[in-house]
Design a protein around this motif. Structure first.
Motif, short mmCIF file in Angstrom:
data_model
loop_
_atom_site.label_atom_id
_atom_site.label_comp_id
_atom_site.label_asym_id
_atom_site.label_seq_id
_atom_site.Cartn_x
_atom_site.Cartn_y
_atom_site.Cartn_z
N MET A 1 0.79 -1.16 0.04
CA MET A 1 0.04 0.06 -0.03
C MET A 1 0.82 1.32 -0.04
N THR A 2 0.28 2.28 -0.61
CA THR A 2 0.92 3.63 -0.68
C THR A 2 0.37 4.61 0.45
N LYS A 3 1.02 5.60 0.66
CA LYS A 3 0.30 6.68 1.51
C LYS A 3 -0.09 7.70 0.64
N LYS A 4 -1.10 8.35 0.97
CA LYS A 4 -1.94 9.38 0.21
C LYS A 4 -2.13 10.24 1.08
N LEU A 5 -2.27 11.67 0.78
CA LEU A 5 -2.93 12.58 1.69
C LEU A 5 -4.44 12.40 1.43
N ILE A 6 -5.01 12.30 2.70
CA ILE A 6 -6.53 11.96 2.66
C ILE A 6 -7.17 13.31 3.59
N ARG A 7 -8.14 13.79 3.03
CA ARG A 7 -9.00 14.75 3.66
C ARG A 7 -9.91 13.95 4.66
N HIS A 8 -9.75 14.20 5.85
CA HIS A 8 -10.96 13.60 7.02
C HIS A 8 -11.68 14.50 7.27
N ILE A 9 -13.09 14.31 6.93
CA ILE A 9 -14.23 15.15 7.13
C ILE A 9 -15.08 14.46 8.56
N ASN A 10 -14.61 15.24 9.48
CA ASN A 10 -15.16 14.81 10.86
C ASN A 10 -16.34 15.59 11.11
N LEU A 11 -17.67 14.73 11.01
CA LEU A 11 -18.92 15.39 11.25
C LEU A 11 -19.02 15.49 12.73
N ILE A 12 -19.83 16.85 13.16
CA ILE A 12 -20.13 16.94 14.43
C ILE A 12 -21.72 16.53 14.64
N GLY A 13 -22.23 16.64 15.70
CA GLY A 13 -23.61 15.97 15.85
C GLY A 13 -24.64 16.87 15.26
N HIS A 14 -24.60 18.26 15.34
CA HIS A 14 -25.49 19.06 14.79
C HIS A 14 -24.91 20.18 14.10
N GLU A 15 -25.65 21.15 13.40
CA GLU A 15 -24.52 22.37 12.94
C GLU A 15 -24.34 23.10 14.13
N ILE A 16 -23.01 23.90 14.22
CA ILE A 16 -22.29 24.31 15.18
C ILE A 16 -23.26 25.54 15.85
N ASN A 17 -23.92 26.35 15.00
CA ASN A 17 -24.76 27.30 15.83
C ASN A 17 -25.95 26.63 16.55
N GLN A 18 -26.55 25.62 15.55
CA GLN A 18 -27.74 25.14 16.50
C GLN A 18 -27.13 24.12 17.71
N SER A 19 -25.95 23.57 17.47
CA SER A 19 -25.63 22.93 18.81
C SER A 19 -25.32 23.94 20.07
N ILE A 20 -24.63 24.95 19.89
CA ILE A 20 -24.41 25.79 20.78
C ILE A 20 -25.57 26.61 21.35
N GLU A 21 -26.59 27.07 20.38
CA GLU A 21 -27.69 27.96 20.92
C GLU A 21 -28.79 26.79 21.42
N ASP A 22 -28.83 25.76 21.27
CA ASP A 22 -29.72 24.65 21.91
C ASP A 22 -29.14 24.06 23.14
N GLY A 23 -28.26 24.28 23.31
CA GLY A 23 -27.69 23.96 24.51
C GLY A 23 -27.04 22.37 24.56
N TYR A 24 -26.62 22.12 23.55
CA TYR A 24 -26.20 20.69 23.22
C TYR A 24 -25.16 20.30 24.00
N PRO A 25 -24.72 19.24 24.49
CA PRO A 25 -23.63 19.29 25.52
C PRO A 25 -22.20 19.31 24.40
N GLU A 26 -21.30 19.48 25.29
CA GLU A 26 -19.76 19.49 24.31
C GLU A 26 -19.60 18.43 23.36
N SER A 27 -19.95 17.12 24.00
CA SER A 27 -19.91 16.07 23.14
C SER A 27 -20.53 15.99 21.76
N ASP A 28 -21.68 16.85 21.50
CA ASP A 28 -21.99 16.93 20.33
C ASP A 28 -21.23 17.56 19.24
#
Length: 138
Positions: A1-28
């Protein structure tokens, strides 16, 4: 196997503004952080100085880019669902243990705030030190 530069797209639980405004925990908002090799809520202090930082996914994701072994047909990106962030850490841990991906070396000064860094610099200038040798001056 060879190595390649991979873009890792880490999804969060909810859209960031919704997560903060609706009081979701940090884990979101937690993602797997390759550099620190932990699950954490991304923050500007760690991310903006990170060699893996790849961008923000329009409030729904955090992007990191780093090389990993892949087969020739692999895509150049990997989507990590929010619920799979611990699985991603396990996957990378296995690659680190196998020696195919390096664990990032973090130096203690990298976690200092600008003020702490300035204080450390001032202390080193004012504190006791040894004179430079001729070789060090050259």
């Amino acid at each position: 196997m060879t190595k390649k530069l991979i873009r890792h797209i880490n999804l969060i639980g909810h859209e960031i503004n919704q997560s903060i405004e609706d009081g979701y925990p940090e884990s979101d908002r937690e993602i797997y952080c390759k550099r620190l090799h932990i699950i954490k809520e991304p923050d500007e202090k760690d991310c903006m100085n990170c060699p893996y930082f790849g961008g923000l996914g329009q409030g729904t994701a955090h992007e990191c880019a780093w090389e990993e072994p892949v087969d020739i047909s692999s895509e150049l990106y990997r989507i990590i669902e929010h619920k799979d962030r611990y699985k991603e850490m396990e996957r990378v841990s296995e690659m680190i243990e196998a020696g195919v991906v390096d664990k990032e070396q973090i130096y203690p000064f990298e976690r200092l705030t600008p003020k702490e860094m300035a204080n450390l610099a001032a202390d080193s200038i004012n504190g006791p030190g040894k004179p430079m040798t001729d070789e060090e001056k050259a």
